[in-house]
Design a protein around this motif. Structure first.
Motif, PDB file in Angstrom:
ATOM      1  N   GLU A   1      -3.277 -20.990   5.266  1.00  0.00           N
ATOM      2  CA  GLU A   1      -1.875 -20.880   4.864  1.00  0.00           C
ATOM      3  C   GLU A   1      -1.673 -19.772   3.840  1.00  0.00           C
ATOM      4  OE1 GLU A   1       0.246 -22.621   6.488  1.00  0.00           O
ATOM      5  OE2 GLU A   1      -1.223 -23.904   7.486  1.00  0.00           O
ATOM      6  N   GLN A   2      -0.561 -19.058   4.001  1.00  0.00           N
ATOM      7  CA  GLN A   2      -0.165 -17.994   3.060  1.00  0.00           C
ATOM      8  C   GLN A   2      -1.251 -16.924   2.891  1.00  0.00           C
ATOM      9  OE1 GLN A   2       3.254 -19.201   3.130  1.00  0.00           O
ATOM     10  NE2 GLN A   2       3.123 -17.922   1.310  1.00  0.00           N
ATOM     11  N   VAL A   3      -1.908 -16.591   3.998  1.00  0.00           N
ATOM     12  CA  VAL A   3      -2.935 -15.547   3.981  1.00  0.00           C
ATOM     13  C   VAL A   3      -2.464 -14.385   4.854  1.00  0.00           C
ATOM     14  CG1 VAL A   3      -5.319 -14.939   4.531  1.00  0.00           C
ATOM     15  CG2 VAL A   3      -4.790 -17.202   3.586  1.00  0.00           C
ATOM     16  N   LEU A   4      -2.351 -13.208   4.258  1.00  0.00           N
ATOM     17  CA  LEU A   4      -1.889 -12.002   4.950  1.00  0.00           C
ATOM     18  C   LEU A   4      -3.071 -11.096   5.272  1.00  0.00           C
ATOM     19  CD1 LEU A   4       1.292 -10.847   3.011  1.00  0.00           C
ATOM     20  CD2 LEU A   4       1.141 -11.078   5.479  1.00  0.00           C
ATOM     21  N   ILE A   5      -3.070 -10.545   6.493  1.00  0.00           N
ATOM     22  CA  ILE A   5      -4.068  -9.554   6.890  1.00  0.00           C
ATOM     23  C   ILE A   5      -3.358  -8.201   6.968  1.00  0.00           C
ATOM     24  CG2 ILE A   5      -5.891  -9.014   8.528  1.00  0.00           C
ATOM     25  CD1 ILE A   5      -6.011 -11.868   7.371  1.00  0.00           C
ATOM     26  N   LEU A   6      -3.775  -7.248   6.159  1.00  0.00           N
ATOM     27  CA  LEU A   6      -3.126  -5.939   6.095  1.00  0.00           C
ATOM     28  C   LEU A   6      -4.063  -4.863   6.626  1.00  0.00           C
ATOM     29  CD1 LEU A   6      -1.773  -6.072   2.417  1.00  0.00           C
ATOM     30  CD2 LEU A   6      -0.667  -6.941   4.466  1.00  0.00           C
ATOM     31  N   GLN A   7      -3.543  -4.003   7.515  1.00  0.00           N
ATOM     32  CA  GLN A   7      -4.283  -2.824   7.932  1.00  0.00           C
ATOM     33  C   GLN A   7      -3.946  -1.687   6.972  1.00  0.00           C
ATOM     34  OE1 GLN A   7      -3.788  -1.733  12.029  1.00  0.00           O
ATOM     35  NE2 GLN A   7      -4.613  -3.645  12.811  1.00  0.00           N
ATOM     36  N   THR A   8      -4.896  -1.343   6.131  1.00  0.00           N
ATOM     37  CA  THR A   8      -4.633  -0.346   5.091  1.00  0.00           C
ATOM     38  C   THR A   8      -5.383   0.964   5.305  1.00  0.00           C
ATOM     39  OG1 THR A   8      -6.359  -1.434   3.770  1.00  0.00           O
ATOM     40  CG2 THR A   8      -4.078  -2.067   3.337  1.00  0.00           C
ATOM     41  N   TRP A   9      -6.060   1.104   6.458  1.00  0.00           N
ATOM     42  CA  TRP A   9      -6.804   2.346   6.673  1.00  0.00           C
ATOM     43  C   TRP A   9      -5.922   3.590   6.694  1.00  0.00           C
ATOM     44  CZ3 TRP A   9      -5.403   4.988  11.005  1.00  0.00           C
ATOM     45  CH2 TRP A   9      -4.794   4.258  12.047  1.00  0.00           C
ATOM     46  N   PRO A  10      -4.614   3.485   7.092  1.00  0.00           N
ATOM     47  CA  PRO A  10      -3.798   4.714   7.028  1.00  0.00           C
ATOM     48  C   PRO A  10      -3.637   5.249   5.599  1.00  0.00           C
ATOM     49  CG  PRO A  10      -2.759   3.095   8.468  1.00  0.00           C
ATOM     50  CD  PRO A  10      -3.847   2.392   7.741  1.00  0.00           C
ATOM     51  N   LEU A  11      -3.904   4.422   4.584  1.00  0.00           N
ATOM     52  CA  LEU A  11      -3.754   4.880   3.197  1.00  0.00           C
ATOM     53  C   LEU A  11      -4.903   5.777   2.771  1.00  0.00           C
ATOM     54  CD1 LEU A  11      -2.518   1.595   1.464  1.00  0.00           C
ATOM     55  CD2 LEU A  11      -1.144   3.556   2.180  1.00  0.00           C
ATOM     56  N   GLY A  12      -6.031   5.690   3.478  1.00  0.00           N
ATOM     57  CA  GLY A  12      -7.175   6.530   3.127  1.00  0.00           C
ATOM     58  C   GLY A  12      -7.643   6.288   1.710  1.00  0.00           C
ATOM     59  N   ASN A  13      -7.737   7.347   0.923  1.00  0.00           N
ATOM     60  CA  ASN A  13      -8.229   7.248  -0.453  1.00  0.00           C
ATOM     61  C   ASN A  13      -7.263   6.534  -1.389  1.00  0.00           C
ATOM     62  OD1 ASN A  13     -10.548   8.661   0.262  1.00  0.00           O
ATOM     63  ND2 ASN A  13      -9.605  10.657  -0.171  1.00  0.00           N
ATOM     64  N   ASN A  14      -6.047   6.281  -0.933  1.00  0.00           N
ATOM     65  CA  ASN A  14      -5.066   5.570  -1.766  1.00  0.00           C
ATOM     66  C   ASN A  14      -5.196   4.050  -1.695  1.00  0.00           C
ATOM     67  OD1 ASN A  14      -3.704   7.892  -2.753  1.00  0.00           O
ATOM     68  ND2 ASN A  14      -2.617   8.080  -0.797  1.00  0.00           N
ATOM     69  N   GLU A  15      -6.095   3.574  -0.833  1.00  0.00           N
ATOM     70  CA  GLU A  15      -6.223   2.121  -0.676  1.00  0.00           C
ATOM     71  C   GLU A  15      -6.589   1.413  -1.989  1.00  0.00           C
ATOM     72  OE1 GLU A  15      -9.154  -1.069   1.405  1.00  0.00           O
ATOM     73  OE2 GLU A  15      -8.561   0.622   2.666  1.00  0.00           O
ATOM     74  N   PRO A  16      -7.555   1.897  -2.794  1.00  0.00           N
ATOM     75  CA  PRO A  16      -7.880   1.210  -4.052  1.00  0.00           C
ATOM     76  C   PRO A  16      -6.670   1.098  -4.991  1.00  0.00           C
ATOM     77  CG  PRO A  16      -9.615   2.757  -3.485  1.00  0.00           C
ATOM     78  CD  PRO A  16      -8.496   3.020  -2.543  1.00  0.00           C
ATOM     79  N   ALA A  17      -5.866   2.146  -5.048  1.00  0.00           N
ATOM     80  CA  ALA A  17      -4.683   2.105  -5.922  1.00  0.00           C
ATOM     81  C   ALA A  17      -3.680   1.073  -5.404  1.00  0.00           C
ATOM     82  CB  ALA A  17      -4.040   3.495  -5.993  1.00  0.00           C
ATOM     83  N   PHE A  18      -3.505   1.033  -4.093  1.00  0.00           N
ATOM     84  CA  PHE A  18      -2.605   0.046  -3.493  1.00  0.00           C
ATOM     85  C   PHE A  18      -3.095  -1.371  -3.780  1.00  0.00           C
ATOM     86  CE2 PHE A  18      -1.495  -2.428   0.434  1.00  0.00           C
ATOM     87  CZ  PHE A  18      -0.122  -2.476   0.218  1.00  0.00           C
TER      88      PHE A  18
END
Length: 801
Positions: free
Chosen positions: A472-489
């Motif tokens: 419950e209340q668990v989101l799966i996000l595809q963040t590979w388009p962010l590239g090097n910005n993923e850690p900041a996100f």
């Protein structure tokens, strides 16, 4: 003569409006159901048959039974195609396809994202029927960095310009791809749907000789008339020939010793036309269908048609006495039995074709709902095909003859002398046939109700079963388009008070996830190797998903040695023979690297409930490109809005893609849910059609017994006694149907439930409920007519006496 038959038939339909309406509506519903389900069945059976060599194409797959579970892969090793082509002259062609990921393509200053891209051998067009609109199929993929695209992609990238000779570039790759061909869009009834085929010569490992890696979907074209099973019997020898030299280095033991340890692996062949309906591979080129559901829906369509036909036979034979004098007069005037049979068959066929027209109208109206239930996109275009119209005419003729054959020969056999003297007695054979047909109708109804109830109970069990993790209340996000910005996100999300925890991993216990076979063994004991699934996770994975540690500890950045540590599940501990003594034990991977067990988690369902829990090994290697976020309940919409804003602020190339874990779990059982919905709808329609016939039969029987009811009432019979008398016959028939239907439905659903490793047990109360519901519906149908007859004034019924 035919004109006279039709005129008489039409007059009879008008004269017997109620019976005619019941017959027409019942048949129309049966025919409409048959047509709708036929759309599904024909579509499912048509997959990959558009290929001209479909009956000669087989796919090479990798199967095996090893410690820790079964190996079931649709792809094989790089050199398999070449090896089989060289070893066996019966193999005319061998070609390979390999997924090429989901790259971004640059055309000038435009950027395109494609999800269906593949590498393919140059001879792919000699194997599959993929008509080329522009370019030469013989040479299109010969050269490295050449690419063939579909007509839709050509229009999207180049508009009205000629695509052949144009260049497209993969983002961050300096080497452009040259368009050398444009093919027609791949039909929807294909097991793969790639939009771009790049030359296999462009792929670095295309010529690898390793039998220790996989990922190549391999197809063979066999010579005409050759039985693929004959070739399949030869595959173990060639597999051992090529894999044996490479096996010891990878597994620390010979292939012969590996087999002696109880493991069995090897290549198998799968006919191309079996791929869609007979595949059980976890990671195939597309989601497969299931032949069992084709059988189920086909049976439902057939039963609906039979029940509608049974209604006609029941009502026609029951109404025979109303036309007895007509038959007698016709025979006296010289009509032979054959002429009378033709007359009644004509009436039957006329009813069927009127019903068929109404059925087509029902199909037009019901198709959107049917598409919604099956999540399909069927259209009415099929009605314009000549073969479909011919098939409908033949179907109408066949159903008309089937439905009218017994009534025609039954009615035409009346003896004119007995009929005209009013000495026509009830035909026990006809009564027995009607009773048997009613039993059959309610047999089908009870079976469908029982099956629907079991399917829904299994779905309820699936939805409420504890899976060993928090969904419950668990989101799966595809963040590979962010590239090097993923850690900041990720850091921005962690600062949000609505976020409970975040983990980085592409391995999710539901829906699309990472795929690997991780062969490990206790250190120093290669013969005890076990096939496991490996999850690459970080130190927040267990907390985010609520996975419980049974023993030991979680990964921690504070321990530098955790890069060589593993956490295993209870199933893995049992498979290695450690039970409660797993902590501190060492595993060895195929590279013979020691992996120390630091924790054991309780078993959780990382596959569907169709499969048992198998050994799992977790390693600290999170990677990037996927975030799993646990959020608080209460402001989900607000959080999603914030999530979109923060993601968009990094100016990614594609919109944010996310899903909820509980939705992924639900989608895992989408086929079962669709089956339950379809069964529920058609169980209701079956009951409705059966009750139409029962209503007509009850109407006839009460009219036949009008004088008897009048005499009984004059002699003091109460309304309840008359109703009981009229209903008792039907109650007996439903009870007989129940006794026959229960073991049949029980066997059907137990067979279906065996496909689940975790399931409910069929219970007697389900069968009883199905029987009681059917009986109640039947009594309501018959009861209305019975009460109406029982409350009628007996003076009216006895006036003629």
């Amino acid at each position: 003569m035919l004109k006279n038959y039709l005129k008489t038939a039409w007059r009879n339909l008008i004269r017997q409006r109620v019976f005619s309406a019941i017959n027409i509506v019942g048949l129309a519903i049966g025919l409409a159901t048959c047509l709708l389900i036929s759309l599904f069945v024909i579509d499912e059976l048509s997959y990959d048959r558009f290929n001209e060599k479909a009956d000669r194409i087989v796919r090479v797959v990798f199967k095996g039974t090893v410690r820790g579970g079964a190996i079931n892969e649709a792809h094989v090793m790089p050199p398999v195609a070449q090896a089989l082509k060289a070893e066996y002259p019966e193999v005319e062609e061998a070609t390979r396809i390999r997924r090429a990921g989901k790259p971004f393509f640059e055309v000038g200053d435009k950027l395109f994202y494609e999800e269906e891209t593949a590498f393919a051998d140059a001879n792919i067009f000699d194997v599959f029927t993929l008509p080329m609109l522009h370019g030469n199929p013989k040479t299109a993929l010969n050269e490295p960095y050449s690419v063939v695209i579909t007509e839709d992609v050509a229009k999207k990238y180049f508009g009205k310009e000629d695509a052949v000779g144009q260049e497209i570039r993969i983002r961050d790759d300096n080497m452009p791809l040259k368009v050398t061909g444009v093919i027609k869009n791949i039909p929807r009834n294909s097991h793969f749907h790639f939009d771009l085929f790049a030359s296999m010569a462009s792929f670095p490992n295309a010529n690898s000789t390793s039998w220790m890696e996989s990922e190549f979907f391999t197809y063979l074209v066999l010579r005409p008339g050759y039985d693929y099973k004959t070739l399949e019997t030869k595959l173990p020898a060639v597999f051992e020939k090529y894999i044996s030299p490479q096996f010891p280095e990878a597994f620390g033991m010979s292939y012969t010793d590996y087999r002696k340890a109880g493991n069995e692996i090897g290549l198998r062949l799968q006919p191309l036309t079996d791929i869609h309906l007979h595949s059980d591979f976890a990671y195939d080129l597309s989601a497969p269908g299931d032949i069992r559901y084709v059988y189920i829906f086909g049976a439902v369509a057939l039963f609906m048609l039979l029940i509608a036909s049974i209604n006609f036979m029941n009502l026609a034979t029951a109404g025979a006495s109303k036309r007895a004098r007509e038959v007698g007069v016709r025979k006296v005037l010289g009509s032979g039995r054959r002429v009378l049979a033709y007359q009644f068959l004509t009436e039957s066929i006329l009813i069927v074709f009127i019903s068929l027209l109404l059925a087509i109208g029902i199909v037009v109206a019901a198709l959107p709902l049917f598409n919604h239930l099956l999540e399909e996109t069927f259209t009415l275009d099929f009605l314009g095909n000549g073969w479909v119209l011919s098939a409908l005419l033949l179907l109408g003729l066949a159903v008309g003859i089937l439905s009218g054959s017994y009534p025609a020969f039954f009615l035409s056999a009346f003896k004119p002398v007995a009929v005209l003297k009013g000495k026509l007695t009830p035909d026990n054979k006809a009564i027995g046939l009607r009773s048997g047909l009613v039993v059959f109708q309610f047999f089908i109804s009870i079976v469908l109700i029982f099956c629907t109830m079991v399917v829904y109970r299994q779905l309820q069990y699936i939805q409420h079963k504890k899976l060993g993790y928090d969904k419950e209340q668990v989101l799966i996000l595809q963040t590979w388009p962010l590239g090097n910005n993923e850690p900041a996100f990720k850091q921005q999300l962690l600062q949000d008070a609505r976020v409970i925890n975040i983990t980085s991993s592409s391995y999710v216990p539901a829906g699309a996830s990472g795929n690997n076979n991780f062969f490990v063994h206790p250190f120093g004991n290669p013969s005890a190797g076990v096939k496991t699934l490996r999850y690459d996770v970080d130190d927040h994975y267990l907390q985010t998903l609520g996975i419980e540690l049974k023993a030991g500890r979680n990964f921690s950045p504070e321990y530098g040695t955790d890069s060589a540590a593993v956490i295993i599940n209870e199933a893995a501990a049992a498979a290695f023979g450690w039970k409660d003594n797993a902590l501190g034990q060492a595993l060895a991977s195929q590279e013979n690297k020691a992996l120390r067990v630091i924790g054991v988690v309780r078993d959780f369902h990382f596959k569907s409930l169709h499969e048992p829990i198998t050994p799992l090994v977790m390693m600290m290697n999170a990677g990037s490109g996927n975030l799993i976020v646990k959020i608080k309940a209460g402001d989900t919409e607000g959080f999603l809005h914030t999530l979109e804003e923060r993601y968009s602020a990094f100016n990614p190339d594609i919109p944010l893609s996310y899903s909820f874990l509980d939705d992924r779990i639900t989608n895992t059982y989408r086929t079962e849910m669709k089956t339950g919905n379809i069964l529920g709808v058609f169980a209701g329609l079956t009951i409705f059609v059966a009750c139409l016939g029962l209503f007509g039969l009850a109407t006839f029987m009460t009219s036949q017994r009008t004088k008897e009811i009048g005499i009984r009432k004059v002699l003091g019979a109460s309304v309840s006694q008359v109703v009981r008398m009229l209903s008792s016959t039907f109650v007996k028939l439903v009870l007989i149907a129940f006794l026959v239907a229960t073991p049949t439905a029980w066997w059907i659903m137990n067979t279906w439930l065996e496909t689940f490793a975790y399931r409910i047990e069929t219970q007697l109360w389900i069968a009883v409920s199905a029987g009681v519901l059917t009986l109640a519906i039947a009594l309501l149908t018959v009861g209305w007519q019975a009460v109406k007859a029982a409350t009628a004034n007996p003076v009216e019924s006895l006036r003629d006496e």
